[in-house]
Design a protein around this motif. Structure first.
Motif, PDB file in Angstrom:
ATOM      1  N   ASP A 169       0.823  -1.215   0.000  1.00  0.00           N
ATOM      2  CA  ASP A 169       0.000   0.000   0.000  1.00  0.00           C
ATOM      3  C   ASP A 169       0.856   1.264   0.000  1.00  0.00           C
ATOM      4  O   ASP A 169       0.444   2.302  -0.523  1.00  0.00           O
ATOM      5  CB  ASP A 169      -0.931   0.010   1.217  1.00  0.00           C
ATOM      6  CG  ASP A 169      -2.050  -1.011   1.107  1.00  0.00           C
ATOM      7  OD1 ASP A 169      -2.325  -1.473  -0.026  1.00  0.00           O
ATOM      8  OD2 ASP A 169      -2.635  -1.350   2.148  1.00  0.00           O
ATOM      9  N   ASN A 170       2.058   1.156   0.579  1.00  0.00           N
ATOM     10  CA  ASN A 170       2.962   2.313   0.626  1.00  0.00           C
ATOM     11  C   ASN A 170       3.770   2.489  -0.654  1.00  0.00           C
ATOM     12  O   ASN A 170       4.535   3.450  -0.776  1.00  0.00           O
ATOM     13  CB  ASN A 170       3.926   2.168   1.807  1.00  0.00           C
ATOM     14  CG  ASN A 170       3.247   2.394   3.136  1.00  0.00           C
ATOM     15  OD1 ASN A 170       2.166   2.943   3.206  1.00  0.00           O
ATOM     16  ND2 ASN A 170       3.882   1.938   4.208  1.00  0.00           N
ATOM     17  N   GLY A 171       3.616   1.555  -1.589  1.00  0.00           N
ATOM     18  CA  GLY A 171       4.342   1.655  -2.853  1.00  0.00           C
ATOM     19  C   GLY A 171       5.827   1.393  -2.731  1.00  0.00           C
ATOM     20  O   GLY A 171       6.618   1.857  -3.564  1.00  0.00           O
ATOM     21  N   LEU A 172       6.220   0.635  -1.708  1.00  0.00           N
ATOM     22  CA  LEU A 172       7.643   0.342  -1.494  1.00  0.00           C
ATOM     23  C   LEU A 172       8.011  -0.998  -2.122  1.00  0.00           C
ATOM     24  O   LEU A 172       7.140  -1.855  -2.346  1.00  0.00           O
ATOM     25  CB  LEU A 172       7.944   0.314   0.015  1.00  0.00           C
ATOM     26  CG  LEU A 172       7.864   1.677   0.709  1.00  0.00           C
ATOM     27  CD1 LEU A 172       7.935   1.517   2.217  1.00  0.00           C
ATOM     28  CD2 LEU A 172       8.973   2.596   0.219  1.00  0.00           C
ATOM     29  N   ASP A 230      -3.941  -7.214  -7.582  1.00  0.00           N
ATOM     30  CA  ASP A 230      -2.740  -6.374  -7.690  1.00  0.00           C
ATOM     31  C   ASP A 230      -1.745  -6.711  -6.580  1.00  0.00           C
ATOM     32  O   ASP A 230      -0.536  -6.779  -6.819  1.00  0.00           O
ATOM     33  CB  ASP A 230      -3.112  -4.887  -7.621  1.00  0.00           C
ATOM     34  CG  ASP A 230      -3.800  -4.405  -8.890  1.00  0.00           C
ATOM     35  OD1 ASP A 230      -3.749  -5.128  -9.907  1.00  0.00           O
ATOM     36  OD2 ASP A 230      -4.380  -3.295  -8.862  1.00  0.00           O
ATOM     37  N   PHE A 231      -2.274  -6.905  -5.373  1.00  0.00           N
ATOM     38  CA  PHE A 231      -1.388  -7.282  -4.272  1.00  0.00           C
ATOM     39  C   PHE A 231      -0.764  -8.649  -4.527  1.00  0.00           C
ATOM     40  O   PHE A 231       0.434  -8.852  -4.314  1.00  0.00           O
ATOM     41  CB  PHE A 231      -2.145  -7.294  -2.942  1.00  0.00           C
ATOM     42  CG  PHE A 231      -1.329  -7.874  -1.812  1.00  0.00           C
ATOM     43  CD1 PHE A 231      -0.248  -7.182  -1.276  1.00  0.00           C
ATOM     44  CD2 PHE A 231      -1.629  -9.135  -1.293  1.00  0.00           C
ATOM     45  CE1 PHE A 231       0.514  -7.724  -0.252  1.00  0.00           C
ATOM     46  CE2 PHE A 231      -0.867  -9.684  -0.271  1.00  0.00           C
ATOM     47  CZ  PHE A 231       0.201  -8.975   0.258  1.00  0.00           C
ATOM     48  N   LYS A 232      -1.556  -9.589  -5.008  1.00  0.00           N
ATOM     49  CA  LYS A 232      -1.024 -10.935  -5.276  1.00  0.00           C
ATOM     50  C   LYS A 232       0.070 -10.870  -6.340  1.00  0.00           C
ATOM     51  O   LYS A 232       1.094 -11.559  -6.234  1.00  0.00           O
ATOM     52  CB  LYS A 232      -2.149 -11.873  -5.707  1.00  0.00           C
ATOM     53  CG  LYS A 232      -3.067 -12.293  -4.578  1.00  0.00           C
ATOM     54  CD  LYS A 232      -4.232 -13.134  -5.074  1.00  0.00           C
ATOM     55  CE  LYS A 232      -3.763 -14.433  -5.695  1.00  0.00           C
ATOM     56  NZ  LYS A 232      -4.898 -15.248  -6.180  1.00  0.00           N
ATOM     57  N   ALA A 233      -0.135 -10.047  -7.354  1.00  0.00           N
ATOM     58  CA  ALA A 233       0.888  -9.901  -8.401  1.00  0.00           C
ATOM     59  C   ALA A 233       2.163  -9.297  -7.817  1.00  0.00           C
ATOM     60  O   ALA A 233       3.277  -9.731  -8.144  1.00  0.00           O
ATOM     61  CB  ALA A 233       0.355  -9.034  -9.537  1.00  0.00           C
ATOM     62  N   TRP A 234       2.006  -8.295  -6.943  1.00  0.00           N
ATOM     63  CA  TRP A 234       3.170  -7.694  -6.278  1.00  0.00           C
ATOM     64  C   TRP A 234       3.882  -8.725  -5.406  1.00  0.00           C
ATOM     65  O   TRP A 234       5.109  -8.806  -5.394  1.00  0.00           O
ATOM     66  CB  TRP A 234       2.714  -6.501  -5.437  1.00  0.00           C
ATOM     67  CG  TRP A 234       3.802  -5.840  -4.639  1.00  0.00           C
ATOM     68  CD1 TRP A 234       4.653  -4.857  -5.052  1.00  0.00           C
ATOM     69  CD2 TRP A 234       4.159  -6.107  -3.268  1.00  0.00           C
ATOM     70  NE1 TRP A 234       5.512  -4.508  -4.036  1.00  0.00           N
ATOM     71  CE2 TRP A 234       5.239  -5.255  -2.930  1.00  0.00           C
ATOM     72  CE3 TRP A 234       3.666  -6.999  -2.316  1.00  0.00           C
ATOM     73  CZ2 TRP A 234       5.823  -5.257  -1.661  1.00  0.00           C
ATOM     74  CZ3 TRP A 234       4.245  -7.011  -1.048  1.00  0.00           C
ATOM     75  CH2 TRP A 234       5.316  -6.152  -0.741  1.00  0.00           C
ATOM     76  N   TYR A 242       1.220 -20.192   1.286  1.00  0.00           N
ATOM     77  CA  TYR A 242       0.289 -19.789   2.336  1.00  0.00           C
ATOM     78  C   TYR A 242      -0.025 -18.301   2.268  1.00  0.00           C
ATOM     79  O   TYR A 242      -1.158 -17.877   2.530  1.00  0.00           O
ATOM     80  CB  TYR A 242       0.863 -20.138   3.711  1.00  0.00           C
ATOM     81  CG  TYR A 242       0.827 -21.615   4.036  1.00  0.00           C
ATOM     82  CD1 TYR A 242      -0.123 -22.461   3.470  1.00  0.00           C
ATOM     83  CD2 TYR A 242       1.745 -22.167   4.914  1.00  0.00           C
ATOM     84  CE1 TYR A 242      -0.156 -23.815   3.765  1.00  0.00           C
ATOM     85  CE2 TYR A 242       1.720 -23.532   5.224  1.00  0.00           C
ATOM     86  CZ  TYR A 242       0.767 -24.340   4.642  1.00  0.00           C
ATOM     87  OH  TYR A 242       0.739 -25.675   4.946  1.00  0.00           O
ATOM     88  N   LEU A 243       0.951 -17.482   1.916  1.00  0.00           N
ATOM     89  CA  LEU A 243       0.704 -16.042   1.801  1.00  0.00           C
ATOM     90  C   LEU A 243      -0.290 -15.746   0.683  1.00  0.00           C
ATOM     91  O   LEU A 243      -1.171 -14.889   0.828  1.00  0.00           O
ATOM     92  CB  LEU A 243       2.015 -15.303   1.552  1.00  0.00           C
ATOM     93  CG  LEU A 243       3.012 -15.283   2.722  1.00  0.00           C
ATOM     94  CD1 LEU A 243       4.333 -14.688   2.275  1.00  0.00           C
ATOM     95  CD2 LEU A 243       2.451 -14.502   3.913  1.00  0.00           C
ATOM     96  N   LEU A 244      -0.175 -16.465  -0.433  1.00  0.00           N
ATOM     97  CA  LEU A 244      -1.127 -16.276  -1.529  1.00  0.00           C
ATOM     98  C   LEU A 244      -2.522 -16.740  -1.130  1.00  0.00           C
ATOM     99  O   LEU A 244      -3.533 -16.100  -1.486  1.00  0.00           O
ATOM    100  CB  LEU A 244      -0.641 -17.024  -2.775  1.00  0.00           C
ATOM    101  CG  LEU A 244       0.592 -16.415  -3.461  1.00  0.00           C
ATOM    102  CD1 LEU A 244       1.159 -17.368  -4.499  1.00  0.00           C
ATOM    103  CD2 LEU A 244       0.238 -15.070  -4.107  1.00  0.00           C
ATOM    104  N   GLU A 245      -2.599 -17.821  -0.378  1.00  0.00           N
ATOM    105  CA  GLU A 245      -3.905 -18.287   0.109  1.00  0.00           C
ATOM    106  C   GLU A 245      -4.537 -17.244   1.032  1.00  0.00           C
ATOM    107  O   GLU A 245      -5.741 -16.970   0.955  1.00  0.00           O
ATOM    108  CB  GLU A 245      -3.747 -19.613   0.849  1.00  0.00           C
ATOM    109  CG  GLU A 245      -3.460 -20.804  -0.053  1.00  0.00           C
ATOM    110  CD  GLU A 245      -3.349 -22.106   0.728  1.00  0.00           C
ATOM    111  OE1 GLU A 245      -3.795 -22.152   1.897  1.00  0.00           O
ATOM    112  OE2 GLU A 245      -2.813 -23.087   0.170  1.00  0.00           O
ATOM    113  N   LEU A 246      -3.714 -16.670   1.908  1.00  0.00           N
ATOM    114  CA  LEU A 246      -4.231 -15.651   2.823  1.00  0.00           C
ATOM    115  C   LEU A 246      -4.647 -14.383   2.071  1.00  0.00           C
ATOM    116  O   LEU A 246      -5.638 -13.742   2.441  1.00  0.00           O
ATOM    117  CB  LEU A 246      -3.177 -15.312   3.872  1.00  0.00           C
ATOM    118  CG  LEU A 246      -2.935 -16.378   4.941  1.00  0.00           C
ATOM    119  CD1 LEU A 246      -1.704 -16.028   5.770  1.00  0.00           C
ATOM    120  CD2 LEU A 246      -4.154 -16.533   5.843  1.00  0.00           C
ATOM    121  N   ALA A 247      -3.900 -14.031   1.022  1.00  0.00           N
ATOM    122  CA  ALA A 247      -4.277 -12.855   0.226  1.00  0.00           C
ATOM    123  C   ALA A 247      -5.663 -13.039  -0.365  1.00  0.00           C
ATOM    124  O   ALA A 247      -6.473 -12.091  -0.400  1.00  0.00           O
ATOM    125  CB  ALA A 247      -3.247 -12.629  -0.878  1.00  0.00           C
TER     126      ALA A 247
END
Length: 483
Positions: free
Chosen positions: A167-170, A204-208, A191-196
């Protein structure tokens, strides 16, 4: 001050003794580390210290205590300074060193300092995430939601941090888990992708997450007995200060990191210092050798030797019954089912026994016994099952280790052995112990073992017989019979 008139370690004391400078604490945060235990502080943070000492890193570590219990407050009370004591043999030479670690920039609790924890995502120069949350740590908890603050699982805590970073664009991170499970980086990413998805964080977050972050599979190897309680005052007097967070380790260190070798070598140029940070295409051969020939016998010792009155690994290596028992487990039950060349495995086994017998290290079996159930599943169960699969029958020593674990966790040891594990896990054993056939009930619990172990021919009867024998005679006669 303490009764012996020594000051407690802090920045003022360390600066006065010429062990650090005020500038050390001003280095930018470059590493976010989940886990404040002995191992990471004597392995990862020691490595970062060597890099800082040689002007190859220029950054500090933010330590995150991932659960409610831990040492974050104790570290903060010493201005995040502590001493690593290395003792043992390296290349045949005796090593005895004491080194102040001044590469911890801050320490906090993800449970008690949630907002401060999330703010670590805002650190502009942070580029590495390290973790060691034990074998049980890389797992999901069904109760975690996007609104759960703080969430229970490590992956859920991490995904909150990563979402704020996004979200901070970092830029993303090099994510380097050190938990001793196969494919730890790949598993954490999954697991992180499952939680996303579960938390509704969007494509967009998953792609990042996938494209701006690099995940590495790793293996770590250094025996870290931890706080040298039996010699604490002796070491304090030698150091000239009280250090309640000092940690002892052997000189040997191996860090295997598989993924983008160029990115690792640039971020952590440890090879320039002769530190064994290796970057092969696959961790698997290193992992198989280490997990099954070093960690599995450790877990066996915690399950078996403690019930025979042995307190440390060193004591076990000097015990006329326990040492030959472990040697036979290695050579008769483990090596025959591993895929690496036998000569190589035999050499590694002998090196492991030498490391176990390090006279400078008092590695408490109680410390090794932390989370024994998950450790047995990861370190020993695959070897047991491979023995059966390859026609060697049930490996009696590994079965006895399983039996000792079941005996202890069921509350049958009557306080003789310290149990340190998730209360929910221990409760499963204690409940099963109330049944008419404890062995069958607990071995059938796939939530503990990952499968129904009653399907392994002869295992229930073998474990049940061992439980009766331990109750009637104690553990030592059973060890002696297999030594």
């Amino acid at each position: 001050m303490t009764d012996n008139n020594l000051p407690v370690l802090n920045a003022e004391v360390a600066i006065e003794k010429g062990l650090t400078t005020a500038d050390a604490a001003k280095r930018p945060i470059k590493v976010i580390q989940f886990g404040e235990g002995n191992f990471l502080r004597a392995f990862v943070d020691w490595t970062i210290q060597q890099l800082n000492n040689n002007d190859l890193f220029g950054g500090n570590v933010a330590i995150v205590q991932p659960i409610s219990q831990g040492r974050a407050k104790e570290l903060a009370a010493q201005d995040n300074l502590y001493t690593v004591v290395l003792e043992g043999l390296k290349n045949g030479e005796q090593v005895q060193s004491r080194e102040l670690i001044d590469s911890i920039g801050k320490s906090l609790s993800a449970v008690g300092d949630w907002e401060e924890f999330l703010a670590l995502a805002d650190e502009p120069e942070a580029k590495i995430i390290i973790s060691n949350t034990t074998e049980a740590g890389i797992a999901l908890d069904d109760s975690d939601t996007a609104e759960t603050v703080p969430p229970k699982s490590y992956p859920a805590k991490l995904v909150h941090l990563l979402k704020r970073r996004f979200d901070n664009g970092l830029p993303g991170f090099l994510i380097i888990p050190c938990e001793l499970i196969a494919d730890n980086g790949d598993t954490l990413k999954k697991y992180l992708l499952e939680l996303a998805d579960k938390f509704g964080y969007g494509e967009d977050f998953k792609a990042w997450l996938e494209n701006d972050n690099k995940f590495f599979n790793t293996l770590v190897d250094r025996i870290v007995p931890g706080y040298p309680r039996d010699r604490a005052e002796e070491l304090w007097n030698e150091l000239g200060y009280v250090d309640n967070n000092m940690v002892k380790a052997e000189p040997f260190l191996l860090w295997v990191v598989s993924g983008d070798a160029e990115a690792i070598d640039e971020a952590l140029p440890a090879k320039k210092l002769g530190i064994d940070l290796v970057t092969p295409e696959s961790v698997k051969p290193y992992r198989e050798r280490k997990v099954f020939l070093l960690n599995c016998p450790h877990t066996t010792l915690a399950s078996v030797a403690r019930l025979a009155g042995v307190a440390t690994v060193g004591e076990a290596m000097n015990d006329a019954d326990v040492r030959p028992f472990i040697e036979k487990e290695m050579h008769e039950e483990i090596i025959p089912v591993l895929s690496l060349p036998e000569d190589e495995l035999n050499k590694f086994a002998e090196a492991v026994l030498e490391r176990y017998a390090n006279p400078f290290v008092k590695h408490a079996l109680d410390a090794i016994g932390l989370n024994s159930a998950a450790k047995y599943v990861t370190r020993c169960l695959p070897v047991l099952l491979n023995n059966v699969k390859e026609g060697h029958g049930l490996p009696k020593r590994l079965v006895l280790a399983l039996s000792g674990l079941i005996y202890t966790y069921g509350g049958l040891a009557e306080g003789k052995v310290n149990i340190s594990d998730d209360p929910a896990v221990v409760a499963k054993f204690e409940e099963a112990a109330k049944s008419e056939n404890y062995a069958a009930t607990i071995l059938a619990d796939a939530s503990v073992w990952g499968q129904d172990l009653t399907e392994v021919e002869g295992l229930v009867d073998a474990v049940a017989a061992n439980l009766e024998a331990i109750k009637a005679e104690g553990m030592r006669p059973l060890i002696k019979a297999l030594a």
